[in-house]
Scaffold this motif. Structure first.
Motif, PDB file in Angstrom:
ATOM      1  N   LEU B  68      13.931   6.265 104.679  1.00  0.00           N
ATOM      2  CA  LEU B  68      14.237   7.566 105.267  1.00  0.00           C
ATOM      3  C   LEU B  68      14.775   7.389 106.696  1.00  0.00           C
ATOM      4  CD1 LEU B  68      13.838  10.416 104.096  1.00  0.00           C
ATOM      5  CD2 LEU B  68      11.729  10.577 105.416  1.00  0.00           C
ATOM      6  N   LEU B  69      14.101   6.544 107.462  1.00  0.00           N
ATOM      7  CA  LEU B  69      14.515   6.339 108.857  1.00  0.00           C
ATOM      8  C   LEU B  69      15.877   5.665 108.926  1.00  0.00           C
ATOM      9  CD1 LEU B  69      11.271   5.167 110.684  1.00  0.00           C
ATOM     10  CD2 LEU B  69      12.111   7.459 110.241  1.00  0.00           C
ATOM     11  N   THR B  70      16.041   4.547 108.220  1.00  0.00           N
ATOM     12  CA  THR B  70      17.305   3.808 108.350  1.00  0.00           C
ATOM     13  C   THR B  70      18.462   4.607 107.754  1.00  0.00           C
ATOM     14  OG1 THR B  70      16.657   2.599 106.374  1.00  0.00           O
ATOM     15  CG2 THR B  70      16.336   1.483 108.451  1.00  0.00           C
ATOM     16  N   GLN B  71      18.227   5.272 106.629  1.00  0.00           N
ATOM     17  CA  GLN B  71      19.305   6.045 106.000  1.00  0.00           C
ATOM     18  C   GLN B  71      19.698   7.253 106.847  1.00  0.00           C
ATOM     19  OE1 GLN B  71      21.121   5.434 103.308  1.00  0.00           O
ATOM     20  NE2 GLN B  71      20.084   3.509 102.890  1.00  0.00           N
ATOM     21  N   SER B  72      18.701   7.962 107.375  1.00  0.00           N
ATOM     22  CA  SER B  72      19.004   9.129 108.216  1.00  0.00           C
ATOM     23  C   SER B  72      19.865   8.705 109.397  1.00  0.00           C
ATOM     24  CB  SER B  72      17.718   9.769 108.750  1.00  0.00           C
ATOM     25  OG  SER B  72      16.952  10.283 107.708  1.00  0.00           O
ATOM     26  N   PHE B 100      26.472  23.675 118.030  1.00  0.00           N
ATOM     27  CA  PHE B 100      25.322  23.831 117.145  1.00  0.00           C
ATOM     28  C   PHE B 100      25.748  23.760 115.673  1.00  0.00           C
ATOM     29  CE2 PHE B 100      23.006  26.991 114.544  1.00  0.00           C
ATOM     30  CZ  PHE B 100      21.796  26.320 114.450  1.00  0.00           C
ATOM     31  N   GLU B 101      26.890  24.337 115.375  1.00  0.00           N
ATOM     32  CA  GLU B 101      27.369  24.349 113.989  1.00  0.00           C
ATOM     33  C   GLU B 101      27.837  22.966 113.541  1.00  0.00           C
ATOM     34  OE1 GLU B 101      28.757  28.962 114.609  1.00  0.00           O
ATOM     35  OE2 GLU B 101      30.217  27.357 114.709  1.00  0.00           O
ATOM     36  N   VAL B 102      28.437  22.233 114.482  1.00  0.00           N
ATOM     37  CA  VAL B 102      28.847  20.854 114.171  1.00  0.00           C
ATOM     38  C   VAL B 102      27.610  20.035 113.816  1.00  0.00           C
ATOM     39  CG1 VAL B 102      29.896  18.750 115.106  1.00  0.00           C
ATOM     40  CG2 VAL B 102      30.848  20.984 115.697  1.00  0.00           C
ATOM     41  N   VAL B 103      26.571  20.166 114.658  1.00  0.00           N
ATOM     42  CA  VAL B 103      25.332  19.418 114.440  1.00  0.00           C
ATOM     43  C   VAL B 103      24.710  19.823 113.101  1.00  0.00           C
ATOM     44  CG1 VAL B 103      22.996  19.018 115.309  1.00  0.00           C
ATOM     45  CG2 VAL B 103      24.913  19.136 116.900  1.00  0.00           C
ATOM     46  N   LEU B 104      24.706  21.118 112.841  1.00  0.00           N
ATOM     47  CA  LEU B 104      24.119  21.625 111.596  1.00  0.00           C
ATOM     48  C   LEU B 104      24.800  20.990 110.382  1.00  0.00           C
ATOM     49  CD1 LEU B 104      21.900  23.708 111.065  1.00  0.00           C
ATOM     50  CD2 LEU B 104      23.687  25.411 110.660  1.00  0.00           C
ATOM     51  N   GLY B 105      26.123  20.932 110.405  1.00  0.00           N
ATOM     52  CA  GLY B 105      26.858  20.360 109.281  1.00  0.00           C
ATOM     53  C   GLY B 105      26.568  18.880 109.092  1.00  0.00           C
ATOM     54  N   TYR B 106      26.687  18.119 110.175  1.00  0.00           N
ATOM     55  CA  TYR B 106      26.512  16.663 110.067  1.00  0.00           C
ATOM     56  C   TYR B 106      25.059  16.268 109.823  1.00  0.00           C
ATOM     57  CZ  TYR B 106      31.275  15.429 111.221  1.00  0.00           C
ATOM     58  OH  TYR B 106      32.637  15.261 111.172  1.00  0.00           O
ATOM     59  N   VAL B 107      24.151  16.850 110.639  1.00  0.00           N
ATOM     60  CA  VAL B 107      22.748  16.483 110.514  1.00  0.00           C
ATOM     61  C   VAL B 107      22.183  17.016 109.195  1.00  0.00           C
ATOM     62  CG1 VAL B 107      20.460  16.844 111.521  1.00  0.00           C
ATOM     63  CG2 VAL B 107      22.386  16.222 112.973  1.00  0.00           C
ATOM     64  N   GLY B 108      22.616  18.208 108.807  1.00  0.00           N
ATOM     65  CA  GLY B 108      22.166  18.767 107.533  1.00  0.00           C
ATOM     66  C   GLY B 108      22.537  17.856 106.375  1.00  0.00           C
ATOM     67  N   ALA B 109      23.779  17.366 106.384  1.00  0.00           N
ATOM     68  CA  ALA B 109      24.229  16.497 105.296  1.00  0.00           C
ATOM     69  C   ALA B 109      23.482  15.163 105.329  1.00  0.00           C
ATOM     70  CB  ALA B 109      25.734  16.266 105.395  1.00  0.00           C
ATOM     71  N   ALA B 110      23.329  14.594 106.528  1.00  0.00           N
ATOM     72  CA  ALA B 110      22.642  13.299 106.628  1.00  0.00           C
ATOM     73  C   ALA B 110      21.199  13.426 106.165  1.00  0.00           C
ATOM     74  CB  ALA B 110      22.707  12.781 108.062  1.00  0.00           C
ATOM     75  N   ALA B 111      20.538  14.519 106.550  1.00  0.00           N
ATOM     76  CA  ALA B 111      19.146  14.720 106.143  1.00  0.00           C
ATOM     77  C   ALA B 111      19.053  14.914 104.632  1.00  0.00           C
ATOM     78  CB  ALA B 111      18.553  15.921 106.884  1.00  0.00           C
ATOM     79  N   THR B 112      19.995  15.671 104.073  1.00  0.00           N
ATOM     80  CA  THR B 112      20.002  15.870 102.619  1.00  0.00           C
ATOM     81  C   THR B 112      20.085  14.536 101.891  1.00  0.00           C
ATOM     82  OG1 THR B 112      21.206  17.919 102.985  1.00  0.00           O
ATOM     83  CG2 THR B 112      21.134  17.098 100.727  1.00  0.00           C
ATOM     84  N   LYS B 113      20.998  13.694 102.372  1.00  0.00           N
ATOM     85  CA  LYS B 113      21.186  12.397 101.735  1.00  0.00           C
ATOM     86  C   LYS B 113      19.913  11.570 101.796  1.00  0.00           C
ATOM     87  CE  LYS B 113      25.720  12.194 103.667  1.00  0.00           C
ATOM     88  NZ  LYS B 113      26.688  11.407 104.432  1.00  0.00           N
ATOM     89  N   ILE B 115      16.825  12.504 102.282  1.00  0.00           N
ATOM     90  CA  ILE B 115      15.743  13.082 101.475  1.00  0.00           C
ATOM     91  C   ILE B 115      15.966  12.739 100.005  1.00  0.00           C
ATOM     92  CG2 ILE B 115      14.787  15.259 100.605  1.00  0.00           C
ATOM     93  CD1 ILE B 115      15.205  16.352 103.488  1.00  0.00           C
ATOM     94  N   PHE B 116      17.219  12.844  99.595  1.00  0.00           N
ATOM     95  CA  PHE B 116      17.553  12.502  98.213  1.00  0.00           C
ATOM     96  C   PHE B 116      17.167  11.051  97.915  1.00  0.00           C
ATOM     97  CE2 PHE B 116      20.439  10.863  94.972  1.00  0.00           C
ATOM     98  CZ  PHE B 116      20.312  11.828  93.983  1.00  0.00           C
ATOM     99  N   ILE B 117      17.521  10.164  98.852  1.00  0.00           N
ATOM    100  CA  ILE B 117      17.189   8.744  98.656  1.00  0.00           C
ATOM    101  C   ILE B 117      15.671   8.545  98.659  1.00  0.00           C
ATOM    102  CG2 ILE B 117      17.333   6.464  99.744  1.00  0.00           C
ATOM    103  CD1 ILE B 117      20.191   7.384 100.656  1.00  0.00           C
ATOM    104  N   GLY B 118      14.992   9.262  99.563  1.00  0.00           N
ATOM    105  CA  GLY B 118      13.529   9.182  99.612  1.00  0.00           C
ATOM    106  C   GLY B 118      12.915   9.571  98.276  1.00  0.00           C
TER     107      GLY B 118
END
Lengths: 312, 253
Positions: B68-72, B100-113, B115-118
């Motif tokens: 989770l840490l390394t992938q995020s 804020f919207e830029v962060v939401l898009g990028y961080v949201g996608a990275a977190a989704t990925k 979590i999926f891997i987790g």
């Protein structure tokens, strides 16, 4: 009608200390094609990038469609499409996806019809499922233009659109720009191909070392600053110009076979009639004559040189 | 709020994830299986239980945290670094979109990925060891919180890095060692007092401990402390991102 882009007292000093823009004032009218000319490093790209929000100005204000580009940046930027100078594209995305992405980024919902139209206008439609890295340089340039047009901008910035582009694409681009203008889109392009400005622009601005040194209607500019030359091809070669013609700005061509008369189109009288009479009186006959007007390129070179005071 | 822009960035980033599915999904599954074979089988044969938990099951929360840490971090860092590197960032900077919207898009996608891997790792682990999750709600909550926090951290790294080397520097040289030393594969209670005290300075200890608590009802440190430390780090990353966008650091000239 208020200008669609208005730039007031704009200055930019980079962190390196480079004074890229010095108190620039410029108003672009809605629906015109404006060509910004200047040598490399004159500040053309900085000016465009500042209007588009990529470079933060040191001072001054910019309004696009009446919206301040910093306090009301959303409304201002929504109106602008930017085609950057460098071929900066993604590599793995497909053409259709990257153009649709741009539309989304500018806050608009999906509109496949519009994307299709843009791609067709740019002869990209057949390539819509290709990955960008599979495209040639010219095709990538078209992709950048398609991206800039994806959100139906009212002001289009083309930063050196035809640098390193083949003749076919250049002509396609000129056609496209004219069509956009017909649709009411304002086009601002930078170039150092003067012929491009001469061909396309309604108005021309010249920027040098961060200063706008001239803004003029293109036709007016060429009329004002353009010099005309009358060349007389002589029946008999002359060894020297006779004393009686010393009052004219004449120049004897190679081998004494032609006389070149340079005159200013701005003057009330060109002096041609009197010159011809005086020539006849001096017994000089000629077989042919032609006139030439200086091109925008010559005017431009004169302007830029004139300000450096370097070359004669 | 420019929602179409947030979605465009999110979809763009998720498309990148699926395009590299082999690397994104298959690699962590294989790595997890290897950990189970090596740690679970080899060490598990000697260390029967830790704190009353079978060793094979004991390492599951730590393994998930490691990925989770390394992938995020690497997903979010690469996501924003690549446009900067390729120059396509111009479009993001000239779009009518708030930081804020830029962060939401990028961080949201990275977190989704991540979590999926987790979750994929969790499913893989379930094939090797019987798993019982004591506090499923908290398990998911910690998964989310950690993914978002470290994606944000990765985003900061992606903005800060000015070369591919720096991009890898923090995940490889700081985060991976901290995770290995953060009690992923052992309880810090097993350490001598001095190293136990040193370990408490490692933020990953708190993450792993809280996550393990969600699984088994016990951890190395109190859950409240873990949550406080994680939120503290989240606040720090948010502060950094805000500062970066406000000053235009490494983004604008």
């Amino acid at each position: 009608m208020p200008p669609i882009v208005s730039i007031e007292n704009l200055s930019k000093v980079y962190a390196s200390g480079l004074h890229a823009l010095k108190d620039v004032n410029l108003a672009i009218d809605k629906g015109e094609i404006f060509a910004l000319l200047g040598p490399n490093g004159a500040g053309k790209s900085t000016l465009i990038n500042t209007v588009c929000g990529i470079v933060t100005p040191s001072s001054g204000t910019i309004r696009v469609g009446g919206h301040d580009n910093r306090s009301d940046y959303r409304a201002a930027r929504r109106m602008i499409g930017l085609v950057p100078q460098e071929l900066t594209t993604d590599a793995f995305e497909k053409v259709w996806d990257t153009v649709s992405f741009s539309r989304g980024l500018f806050g608009l919902g999906k509109n496949p019809d519009h994307i299709e139209r843009v791609l067709k206008d740019l002869s990209l439609y057949e390539k819509r499922d290709n990955r960008i890295m599979q495209l040639s340089g010219g095709m990538k340039r078209r992709v950048l233009i398609a991206k800039a047009l994806a959100h139906e901008p009212q002001v289009l910035f083309l930063d050196e659109p035809t640098a390193g582009v083949d003749v076919e694409l250049r002509q396609d681009m000129w056609r496209l720009v004219r069509r956009l203008r017909d649709q009411g889109v304002t086009v601002i392009l930078t170039t150092h191909y003067i012929e491009e400005a001469e061909e396309m622009a309604d108005r021309v601005g010249v920027i040098r070392k961060g200063e706008i040194i001239l803004v003029e209607d293109k036709v007016e500019l060429m009329r004002k600053l353009g010099k005309k030359q009358l060349t007389l091809h002589l029946a008999e070669p002359l060894a020297a110009l006779p004393e009686s013609l010393a009052g004219y700005a004449l120049h004897l061509g190679p081998g004494g076979r032609e006389i070149v008369y340079t005159y200013d189109t701005q003057r009330e009288r060109t002096g041609i009639t009197r010159l011809l009479t005086d020539l006849a009186a001096a017994g000089i006959g000629f077989t042919d004559l032609d006139t030439q007007q200086s091109s925008l390129e010559e005017i431009f070179v004169d302007l830029v040189r004139g300000h450096t005071g370097a070359a004669p | 709020m420019n929602l179409p822009a947030v979605l465009a960035i999110y979809r763009f980033e998720m498309a990148r994830f699926w395009r590299t599915a082999l690397q994104s999904i298959v690699a962590p599954v294989i790595a997890t299986s290897l950990y189970f074979v090596v740690f679970g089988a080899a060490i598990g044969a000697r260390v029967q239980t830790v704190d009353g938990i079978p060793y094979g099951a004991f390492i599951v929360p730590g393994l998930i945290m490691l990925s989770l840490l390394t992938q995020s971090i690497s997903n979010a860092a690469f996501g924003i670094y690549f446009p900067r590197f390729a120059g396509t960032i111009y479009e993001l900077l000239s779009a009518p979109i708030a930081p804020f919207e830029v962060v939401l898009g990028y961080v949201g996608a990275a977190a989704t990925k991540s979590i999926f891997i987790g979750l994929v790792i969790l499913a893989t682990a379930a094939l090797f060891v019987p798993l019982h999750i004591e506090h499923p709600f908290w398990m998911v909550a910690f998964l989310l919180l950690t993914a978002v926090t470290f994606s944000l951290f990765g985003f900061v790294i992606g903005l800060w890095a000015d070369g591919f080397e720096k991009l890898q520097l923090v995940p490889l040289l700081i985060v991976t060692p901290l995770t290995f030393l953060g009690g992923s594969f052992y309880s810090i209670e097993m350490l001598p007092p001095f190293w136990h005290a040193v370990s408490l300075a490692n933020p990953v200890v708190y993450l792993v401990s809280a996550f393990r608590w969600a699984f088994f009802g016990k951890g190395d440190v109190a859950v409240g402390v873990s949550i406080a430390v994680t939120f503290g780090f989240l606040a720090l990353c948010l502060g950094l991102v805000t500062w970066i966008f406000r000053t235009g650091y490494r983004l604008k000239s």
